[in-house]
Write a protein that holds these residues in place. Structure first.
Motif, PDB file in Angstrom:
ATOM      1  N   PHE A  88       0.814  -1.229   0.000  1.00 42.09           N
ATOM      2  CA  PHE A  88       0.000   0.000   0.000  1.00 42.09           C
ATOM      3  C   PHE A  88       0.844   1.274   0.000  1.00 42.09           C
ATOM      4  O   PHE A  88       0.497   2.258   0.650  1.00 42.09           O
ATOM      5  CB  PHE A  88      -0.963   0.030   1.199  1.00 42.09           C
ATOM      6  N   VAL A  89       1.964   1.277  -0.731  1.00 42.01           N
ATOM      7  CA  VAL A  89       2.807   2.478  -0.796  1.00 42.01           C
ATOM      8  C   VAL A  89       3.172   2.799  -2.248  1.00 42.01           C
ATOM      9  O   VAL A  89       4.260   3.293  -2.536  1.00 42.01           O
ATOM     10  CB  VAL A  89       4.091   2.328   0.051  1.00 42.01           C
ATOM     11  N   GLU A  90       2.257   2.547  -3.155  1.00 46.51           N
ATOM     12  CA  GLU A  90       2.539   2.769  -4.572  1.00 46.51           C
ATOM     13  C   GLU A  90       2.962   4.211  -4.850  1.00 46.51           C
ATOM     14  O   GLU A  90       2.314   5.165  -4.404  1.00 46.51           O
ATOM     15  CB  GLU A  90       1.297   2.454  -5.400  1.00 46.51           C
ATOM     16  N   GLY A  91       4.067   4.350  -5.576  1.00 44.47           N
ATOM     17  CA  GLY A  91       4.518   5.661  -6.020  1.00 44.47           C
ATOM     18  C   GLY A  91       5.237   6.493  -4.981  1.00 44.47           C
ATOM     19  O   GLY A  91       5.709   7.588  -5.286  1.00 44.47           O
ATOM     20  N   ALA A  92       5.362   5.990  -3.750  1.00 50.49           N
ATOM     21  CA  ALA A  92       6.016   6.770  -2.692  1.00 50.49           C
ATOM     22  C   ALA A  92       7.530   6.661  -2.812  1.00 50.49           C
ATOM     23  O   ALA A  92       8.064   5.579  -3.062  1.00 50.49           O
ATOM     24  CB  ALA A  92       5.574   6.280  -1.317  1.00 50.49           C
ATOM     25  N   LEU A  93       8.216   7.783  -2.638  1.00 51.74           N
ATOM     26  CA  LEU A  93       9.673   7.792  -2.589  1.00 51.74           C
ATOM     27  C   LEU A  93      10.063   7.601  -1.131  1.00 51.74           C
ATOM     28  O   LEU A  93       9.973   8.525  -0.318  1.00 51.74           O
ATOM     29  CB  LEU A  93      10.221   9.111  -3.133  1.00 51.74           C
ATOM     30  N   LEU A  94      10.502   6.399  -0.792  1.00 46.44           N
ATOM     31  CA  LEU A  94      10.669   6.022   0.609  1.00 46.44           C
ATOM     32  C   LEU A  94      12.076   6.299   1.118  1.00 46.44           C
ATOM     33  O   LEU A  94      13.067   6.027   0.443  1.00 46.44           O
ATOM     34  CB  LEU A  94      10.376   4.530   0.783  1.00 46.44           C
ATOM     35  N   SER A  95      12.156   6.801   2.350  1.00 48.76           N
ATOM     36  CA  SER A  95      13.443   6.909   3.033  1.00 48.76           C
ATOM     37  C   SER A  95      13.905   5.507   3.412  1.00 48.76           C
ATOM     38  O   SER A  95      13.096   4.565   3.476  1.00 48.76           O
ATOM     39  CB  SER A  95      13.305   7.770   4.285  1.00 48.76           C
ATOM     40  N   PRO A  96      15.202   5.308   3.695  1.00 51.72           N
ATOM     41  CA  PRO A  96      15.669   3.970   4.078  1.00 51.72           C
ATOM     42  C   PRO A  96      14.951   3.392   5.293  1.00 51.72           C
ATOM     43  O   PRO A  96      14.556   2.223   5.291  1.00 51.72           O
ATOM     44  CB  PRO A  96      17.160   4.188   4.348  1.00 51.72           C
ATOM     45  N   ILE A  97      14.745   4.176   6.345  1.00 55.57           N
ATOM     46  CA  ILE A  97      14.104   3.624   7.539  1.00 55.57           C
ATOM     47  C   ILE A  97      12.627   3.351   7.290  1.00 55.57           C
ATOM     48  O   ILE A  97      12.069   2.382   7.814  1.00 55.57           O
ATOM     49  CB  ILE A  97      14.311   4.546   8.772  1.00 55.57           C
ATOM     50  N   ALA A  98      11.987   4.166   6.452  1.00 57.14           N
ATOM     51  CA  ALA A  98      10.596   3.891   6.084  1.00 57.14           C
ATOM     52  C   ALA A  98      10.503   2.600   5.282  1.00 57.14           C
ATOM     53  O   ALA A  98       9.570   1.803   5.456  1.00 57.14           O
ATOM     54  CB  ALA A  98      10.019   5.059   5.299  1.00 57.14           C
ATOM     55  N   THR A  99      11.475   2.369   4.399  1.00 54.64           N
ATOM     56  CA  THR A  99      11.501   1.135   3.612  1.00 54.64           C
ATOM     57  C   THR A  99      11.599  -0.078   4.531  1.00 54.64           C
ATOM     58  O   THR A  99      10.870  -1.070   4.362  1.00 54.64           O
ATOM     59  CB  THR A  99      12.698   1.142   2.642  1.00 54.64           C
ATOM     60  N   ALA A 100      12.492  -0.011   5.501  1.00 52.70           N
ATOM     61  CA  ALA A 100      12.645  -1.124   6.434  1.00 52.70           C
ATOM     62  C   ALA A 100      11.343  -1.363   7.207  1.00 52.70           C
ATOM     63  O   ALA A 100      10.911  -2.515   7.382  1.00 52.70           O
ATOM     64  CB  ALA A 100      13.796  -0.851   7.399  1.00 52.70           C
ATOM     65  N   THR A 127       8.087   7.848   8.007  1.00 50.45           N
ATOM     66  CA  THR A 127       7.813   6.604   8.717  1.00 50.45           C
ATOM     67  C   THR A 127       6.679   6.800   9.720  1.00 50.45           C
ATOM     68  O   THR A 127       5.789   5.948   9.842  1.00 50.45           O
ATOM     69  CB  THR A 127       9.073   6.108   9.438  1.00 50.45           C
ATOM     70  N   ALA A 128       6.700   7.915  10.433  1.00 53.23           N
ATOM     71  CA  ALA A 128       5.627   8.203  11.390  1.00 53.23           C
ATOM     72  C   ALA A 128       4.278   8.304  10.687  1.00 53.23           C
ATOM     73  O   ALA A 128       3.255   7.845  11.220  1.00 53.23           O
ATOM     74  CB  ALA A 128       5.934   9.499  12.140  1.00 53.23           C
ATOM     75  N   SER A 129       4.249   8.890   9.499  1.00 53.39           N
ATOM     76  CA  SER A 129       2.994   9.028   8.745  1.00 53.39           C
ATOM     77  C   SER A 129       2.453   7.663   8.332  1.00 53.39           C
ATOM     78  O   SER A 129       1.238   7.416   8.407  1.00 53.39           O
ATOM     79  CB  SER A 129       3.213   9.908   7.516  1.00 53.39           C
ATOM     80  N   PHE A 130       3.339   6.776   7.877  1.00 55.51           N
ATOM     81  CA  PHE A 130       2.892   5.423   7.535  1.00 55.51           C
ATOM     82  C   PHE A 130       2.411   4.688   8.780  1.00 55.51           C
ATOM     83  O   PHE A 130       1.405   3.985   8.755  1.00 55.51           O
ATOM     84  CB  PHE A 130       4.026   4.638   6.874  1.00 55.51           C
ATOM     85  N   LEU A 131       3.128   4.867   9.868  1.00 51.25           N
ATOM     86  CA  LEU A 131       2.770   4.190  11.109  1.00 51.25           C
ATOM     87  C   LEU A 131       1.437   4.694  11.655  1.00 51.25           C
ATOM     88  O   LEU A 131       0.651   3.920  12.216  1.00 51.25           O
ATOM     89  CB  LEU A 131       3.883   4.400  12.137  1.00 51.25           C
ATOM     90  N   LYS A 132       1.163   5.965  11.457  1.00 48.56           N
ATOM     91  CA  LYS A 132      -0.067   6.547  11.992  1.00 48.56           C
ATOM     92  C   LYS A 132      -1.314   5.872  11.437  1.00 48.56           C
ATOM     93  O   LYS A 132      -2.331   5.736  12.129  1.00 48.56           O
ATOM     94  CB  LYS A 132      -0.113   8.048  11.685  1.00 48.56           C
ATOM     95  N   ARG A 133      -1.235   5.399  10.204  1.00 47.29           N
ATOM     96  CA  ARG A 133      -2.424   4.814   9.581  1.00 47.29           C
ATOM     97  C   ARG A 133      -2.605   3.328   9.912  1.00 47.29           C
ATOM     98  O   ARG A 133      -3.601   2.721   9.540  1.00 47.29           O
ATOM     99  CB  ARG A 133      -2.351   4.997   8.066  1.00 47.29           C
ATOM    100  N   GLU A 134      -1.620   2.726  10.601  1.00 43.64           N
ATOM    101  CA  GLU A 134      -1.718   1.318  10.954  1.00 43.64           C
ATOM    102  C   GLU A 134      -2.192   1.145  12.402  1.00 43.64           C
ATOM    103  O   GLU A 134      -1.997   2.033  13.234  1.00 43.64           O
ATOM    104  CB  GLU A 134      -0.353   0.631  10.802  1.00 43.64           C
TER     105      GLU A 134
END
Length: 391
Positions: A88-100, A127-134
């Motif tokens: 669920f991260v289509e098209g996002a340019l991910l930082s290394p820690i967000a990728t992990a 990473t916090a933004s992705f985590l917020k939705r989980e």
């Protein structure tokens, strides 16, 4: 702070509860929320895991913990276009820690529901933004950007648990715990897991590509902090199936292998093209995908329950189609075990999930049978001579 009162122990009736240091200060600071007993067990175990993954691979690492065992663990290997869609991260340019983190959470999304997150590096805003939705109970990291901390403080109506760990903390060499009033003491398991663990190759095949070495180290370090007996399948820089706390090793291998199979099946065209309704939440999609991949789907089609999540009735994902997809997709998988394989049946099951590379303790009286089975499938298997029981 030398002592911290907790909400309760493992269960609400277990009060009072606290954590404290015999000497010195607690090595962590609670930045938000109030921790529980299990929260901190997850935090302390998961922090050790990601710290060791970072040290062994040189890559930012993340873990998703549930009930003192990892549901997922990963390092920052870039995602394919297919995995971006699956996670669920289509098209996002991910930082290394967000990728992990995305990889760790995506290993087994059903088990990661309500998890505790660990990061080896600073938690950034992405990473916090992705985590917020989980759906998650808390996080531990060595630091947080100001923006990330503000985002996390809004999660769970402001009660989300945020812990900052002192990255320089080193525990005493001897650890103790009490069970039924009896105090146990032992040397802390500070064994270092590195490529030297993979030097004793027992099979006819001797080749460990760099990616296999990395993934075997991920498996072994993950197992070091998984309730035993335990087996871990890894691929492409992350765990894809973890079998924890089983009394029989082959049951660990089957459990973890089933999770690995589901990880690959989630990437099949049948799953990627499921006609979800736009308003279906991620946890409901995860549940629907799990049912669709499993054996319950044909029973569900006899009811109207599928209409809750899909715009139209998806076709049955037949057993033959699943087998064909796994044969195509599941290959070069790595497998680690926290102790020796007593029988070749573990290797037989691992082969069904595309395992090519194995790291296990060795030392069974039936090592010859296990090696013979691995040779039958052309696998490369190392004997680590390190047992990684964790209780």
């Amino acid at each position: 702070m030398k002592e911290l009162e907790l909400k309760y122990g493992c269960n609400p009736n277990q009060k009072p509860a606290k954590v404290y240091m015999e000497s010195g200060e607690l090595p962590f600071t609670v930045l938000n929320g109030k921790p529980g007993y299990i929260n901190l067990l997850d935090a302390m175990n998961s922090w050790q895991l990601v710290r060791e993954l970072k040290a062994a691979t040189g890559l930012p690492a993340a873990a998703s913990f549930k009930h003192v065992s990892p549901a997922g663990a990963a390092v920052a290997v870039p995602l394919s276009n297919v995995l971006e869609k699956v996670y669920f991260v289509e098209g996002a340019l991910l930082s290394p820690i967000a990728t992990a983190y995305i990889r760790a959470r995506g290993a087994d999304r059903m088990s990661s529901y309500g998890d505790f997150v660990a990061l080896s590096d600073e938690c950034d805003a992405q990473t916090a933004s992705f985590l917020k939705r989980e759906v998650s109970d808390g996080i531990i990291a060595p630091s947080y950007s100001a923006e990330a901390l503000e985002i996390l403080k809004t999660k769970r109506k402001g009660s989300y648990l945020v812990i900052q760990m002192d990255p320089d903390y080193q525990p005493a060499p001897i650890e103790t715990k009490q069970v039924f009033g009896v105090t146990f003491s032992q040397q802390r398991n500070d064994v270092k897991i590195g490529e030297e663990c993979l030097m004793d190759i027992a099979t006819q095949a001797k080749d460990f590509p760099a990616a296999a070495k990395r993934d075997l180290l991920i498996a072994l370090i993950t197992l070091k902090y998984t309730q035993s007996n335990s087996v871990c399948y890894t691929y492409d820089g992350q765990a894809i199936g973890i079998g924890a706390g089983q009394q029989s090793r082959v049951h660990c291998t089957r459990l973890a292998g089933g999770k690995a199979d589901r990880w690959f099946l989630r990437q099949s065209p049948q799953v990627l093209n499921l006609p979800f309704k736009d308003d279906v939440r991620r946890p409901d999609r995860d549940n629907a995908i799990d049912v669709y991949i499993g054996d319950e789907w044909e029973d569900l089609l006899e009811t109207d329950d599928w209409k809750r999540v899909f715009t139209e009735k998806p076709p049955v994902f037949t057993a033959e189609e699943k087998k064909a997809w796994l044969k195509k997709a599941a290959h070069d998988v790595c497998l680690g075990s926290d102790a020796f394989f007593p029988f070749g049946d573990n290797i037989e099951r691992a082969h069904k999930s595309g395992v090519q590379y194995v790291a296990q303790t060795g030392g069974s009286i039936r090592d010859d049978n296990v090696i013979e089975t691995a040779d039958k499938y052309g696998m490369t298997m190392a004997m680590t001579h390190i047992r990684l029981f964790h209780h």
